[in-house]
Design a protein around this motif. Structure first.
Motif, PDB file in Angstrom:
ATOM      1  N   VAL A   1       0.829  -1.210   0.000  1.00 41.93           N
ATOM      2  CA  VAL A   1       0.000   0.000   0.000  1.00 41.93           C
ATOM      3  C   VAL A   1       0.862   1.259   0.000  1.00 41.93           C
ATOM      4  CG1 VAL A   1      -1.662   1.314   1.385  1.00 41.93           C
ATOM      5  CG2 VAL A   1      -1.953  -1.152   1.117  1.00 41.93           C
ATOM      6  N   TYR A   2       2.003   1.182   0.645  1.00 41.65           N
ATOM      7  CA  TYR A   2       2.909   2.328   0.808  1.00 41.65           C
ATOM      8  C   TYR A   2       3.775   2.579  -0.433  1.00 41.65           C
ATOM      9  CZ  TYR A   2       5.216  -1.977   2.146  1.00 41.65           C
ATOM     10  OH  TYR A   2       5.643  -3.278   2.179  1.00 41.65           O
ATOM     11  N   GLU A   3       3.624   1.803  -1.491  1.00 41.73           N
ATOM     12  CA  GLU A   3       4.446   1.953  -2.686  1.00 41.73           C
ATOM     13  C   GLU A   3       3.775   2.841  -3.730  1.00 41.73           C
ATOM     14  OE1 GLU A   3       7.163  -1.793  -3.379  1.00 41.73           O
ATOM     15  OE2 GLU A   3       5.069  -2.469  -3.200  1.00 41.73           O
ATOM     16  N   THR A   4       3.239   3.949  -3.296  1.00 43.95           N
ATOM     17  CA  THR A   4       2.520   4.835  -4.215  1.00 43.95           C
ATOM     18  C   THR A   4       3.451   5.499  -5.219  1.00 43.95           C
ATOM     19  OG1 THR A   4       2.659   6.573  -2.536  1.00 43.95           O
ATOM     20  CG2 THR A   4       0.622   5.297  -2.622  1.00 43.95           C
ATOM     21  N   ASP A   5       4.744   5.613  -4.898  1.00 42.16           N
ATOM     22  CA  ASP A   5       5.679   6.192  -5.861  1.00 42.16           C
ATOM     23  C   ASP A   5       5.887   5.263  -7.051  1.00 42.16           C
ATOM     24  OD1 ASP A   5       6.883   4.364  -4.119  1.00 42.16           O
ATOM     25  OD2 ASP A   5       8.882   5.236  -4.387  1.00 42.16           O
ATOM     26  N   LYS A   6       5.889   3.955  -6.793  1.00 46.26           N
ATOM     27  CA  LYS A   6       6.044   2.973  -7.863  1.00 46.26           C
ATOM     28  C   LYS A   6       4.720   2.697  -8.575  1.00 46.26           C
ATOM     29  CE  LYS A   6       9.727   0.460  -5.445  1.00 46.26           C
ATOM     30  NZ  LYS A   6      10.111  -0.846  -4.829  1.00 46.26           N
ATOM     31  N   TYR A   7       3.623   2.744  -7.826  1.00 44.08           N
ATOM     32  CA  TYR A   7       2.306   2.385  -8.365  1.00 44.08           C
ATOM     33  C   TYR A   7       1.320   3.509  -8.038  1.00 44.08           C
ATOM     34  CZ  TYR A   7       4.807  -2.028  -8.152  1.00 44.08           C
ATOM     35  OH  TYR A   7       5.767  -3.006  -8.273  1.00 44.08           O
ATOM     36  N   PRO A   8       1.348   4.601  -8.831  1.00 44.55           N
ATOM     37  CA  PRO A   8       0.532   5.786  -8.517  1.00 44.55           C
ATOM     38  C   PRO A   8      -0.965   5.516  -8.418  1.00 44.55           C
ATOM     39  CG  PRO A   8       2.177   6.291 -10.195  1.00 44.55           C
ATOM     40  CD  PRO A   8       2.192   4.801 -10.013  1.00 44.55           C
ATOM     41  N   PHE A   9      -1.449   4.472  -9.086  1.00 48.55           N
ATOM     42  CA  PHE A   9      -2.889   4.190  -9.032  1.00 48.55           C
ATOM     43  C   PHE A   9      -3.359   3.903  -7.609  1.00 48.55           C
ATOM     44  CE2 PHE A   9      -1.017  -0.021  -9.635  1.00 48.55           C
ATOM     45  CZ  PHE A   9      -1.690  -0.789  -8.701  1.00 48.55           C
ATOM     46  N   LEU A  10      -2.443   3.511  -6.731  1.00 45.82           N
ATOM     47  CA  LEU A  10      -2.823   3.232  -5.342  1.00 45.82           C
ATOM     48  C   LEU A  10      -3.415   4.466  -4.666  1.00 45.82           C
ATOM     49  CD1 LEU A  10       0.211   1.039  -4.232  1.00 45.82           C
ATOM     50  CD2 LEU A  10      -2.165   0.276  -4.451  1.00 45.82           C
ATOM     51  N   THR A  11      -2.915   5.638  -5.034  1.00 42.88           N
ATOM     52  CA  THR A  11      -3.436   6.875  -4.447  1.00 42.88           C
ATOM     53  C   THR A  11      -4.905   7.058  -4.808  1.00 42.88           C
ATOM     54  OG1 THR A  11      -1.253   7.914  -4.543  1.00 42.88           O
ATOM     55  CG2 THR A  11      -3.155   9.378  -4.348  1.00 42.88           C
ATOM     56  N   ALA A  12      -5.256   6.807  -6.072  1.00 42.25           N
ATOM     57  CA  ALA A  12      -6.653   6.903  -6.499  1.00 42.25           C
ATOM     58  C   ALA A  12      -7.505   5.829  -5.841  1.00 42.25           C
ATOM     59  CB  ALA A  12      -6.740   6.794  -8.019  1.00 42.25           C
ATOM     60  N   GLU A  13      -6.926   4.662  -5.639  1.00 43.61           N
ATOM     61  CA  GLU A  13      -7.674   3.564  -5.021  1.00 43.61           C
ATOM     62  C   GLU A  13      -7.991   3.883  -3.560  1.00 43.61           C
ATOM     63  OE1 GLU A  13      -7.466  -1.319  -5.230  1.00 43.61           O
ATOM     64  OE2 GLU A  13      -5.734  -0.109  -5.831  1.00 43.61           O
ATOM     65  N   ILE A  14      -7.023   4.443  -2.864  1.00 47.69           N
ATOM     66  CA  ILE A  14      -7.252   4.825  -1.466  1.00 47.69           C
ATOM     67  C   ILE A  14      -8.307   5.921  -1.388  1.00 47.69           C
ATOM     68  CG2 ILE A  14      -6.180   5.889   0.561  1.00 47.69           C
ATOM     69  CD1 ILE A  14      -3.548   4.464  -0.371  1.00 47.69           C
ATOM     70  N   ALA A  15      -8.238   6.892  -2.297  1.00 50.14           N
ATOM     71  CA  ALA A  15      -9.241   7.967  -2.316  1.00 50.14           C
ATOM     72  C   ALA A  15     -10.634   7.410  -2.572  1.00 50.14           C
ATOM     73  CB  ALA A  15      -8.874   9.002  -3.373  1.00 50.14           C
ATOM     74  N   LEU A  16     -10.736   6.452  -3.480  1.00 47.03           N
ATOM     75  CA  LEU A  16     -12.022   5.797  -3.753  1.00 47.03           C
ATOM     76  C   LEU A  16     -12.562   5.138  -2.491  1.00 47.03           C
ATOM     77  CD1 LEU A  16     -14.222   4.490  -5.590  1.00 47.03           C
ATOM     78  CD2 LEU A  16     -12.542   2.682  -6.082  1.00 47.03           C
ATOM     79  N   LEU A  17     -11.717   4.433  -1.783  1.00 46.98           N
ATOM     80  CA  LEU A  17     -12.151   3.759  -0.557  1.00 46.98           C
ATOM     81  C   LEU A  17     -12.529   4.760   0.522  1.00 46.98           C
ATOM     82  CD1 LEU A  17      -9.599   0.823  -0.534  1.00 46.98           C
ATOM     83  CD2 LEU A  17     -12.087   0.624  -0.679  1.00 46.98           C
TER      84      LEU A  17
END
Length: 245
Positions: free
Chosen positions: A62-78
């Motif tokens: 979850v903390y790898e948002t620099d490598k996988y930017p889509f995680l930021t959008a996924e967290i915002a969705l949740l």
């Protein structure tokens, strides 16, 4: 005739899908569509407004948002869905994303758990949809999380205090893979070959234990997911559909 409700399942890798949960949802009257988190638009209204959102597992942090930017959008969705108390289920990485969205800390654990093992239900867990969970479950994770403020811990084990939690009436987070279909785990052995080798996990031993538990894990999945799907409150869109039927 009761209208079918809509569910969106967010995948991070193709082979970690709904597994045993798919036929359970079909029998319960759900129409399921898939969204692939790395490439699809997570801000799409159909995802935001789905009667149920299921966030599946994956081999990233979850903390790898620099490598996988889509995680930021996924967290915002949740964050949006949880704030609105919309039905949401998180499995493994999905559970960690829910914890992060609720303000919990997600971090690498001290022990990598891969394989079948027990969990212990808390008193709250024994009165939840997990109450019939008596056999071993499939663990496949190296990260863990702090229990978010206001969440209710449902299960623990010797390695990790937080194995499952509930948030309000409509959100459930499972660190373990109750949905994993033993017949489909052959794809996991290939897809996670590097991780299995690094962790020195014997695929033949894992396969043998999987085969031994195949029948009981299907029963457990039916009981737990069936109970939870019955317990979640209908969303506004479901209520509108019912009113217009």
């Amino acid at each position: 005739m009761r209208p079918r409700r809509s569910a969106i399942a967010i995948r991070h890798v193709a082979f970690e899908d709904l597994g045993l949960l798919a036929p359970i949802m079909e029998r319960a009257g759900w129409s399921v569509s898939f969204c692939d988190a790395p490439v699809d638009d997570l801000s799409d209204r159909a995802i935001r407004e789905a009667d149920l959102l299921i966030v599946l597992g994956g081999p990233i942090g979850v903390y790898e948002t620099d490598k996988y930017p889509f995680l930021t959008a996924e967290i915002a969705l949740l964050e949006q869905r949880l704030r609105r108390d919309l039905p949401t289920l998180g499995i493994c990485l999905g559970a960690q994303l829910i914890a992060q969205a609720l303000g919990g800390r997600v971090f690498p654990g001290e022990v990598k758990e891969i394989g079948w093992g027990p969990i212990e239900l808390t008193p709250d867990g024994k009165s939840s949809c997990l109450r019939n969970l008596q056999n071993e479950v499939l663990h496949w994770h190296g990260d863990t999380f702090d229990l978010p403020v206001g969440a209710v811990r449902l299960a623990s084990n010797a390695n990790y205090q937080n194995q499952a939690f509930a948030w309000g009436r409509n959100a459930l987070a499972l660190q373990f893979h109750l949905e994993a279909d033993p017949r489909q785990l052959e794809e996991w052995y290939v897809g996670h070959a590097v991780e299995l080798a690094a962790a020195k996990v014997s695929i033949s031993e894992l396969r043998g234990r999987t085969q031994a538990l195949a029948r009981t894990v299907a029963v457990q999945a039916e009981q737990v997911f069936g109970d939870w799907l019955q317990s979640i409150a209908p969303t506004d869109s479901a209520l509108r559909s019912s009113a217009g039927a």
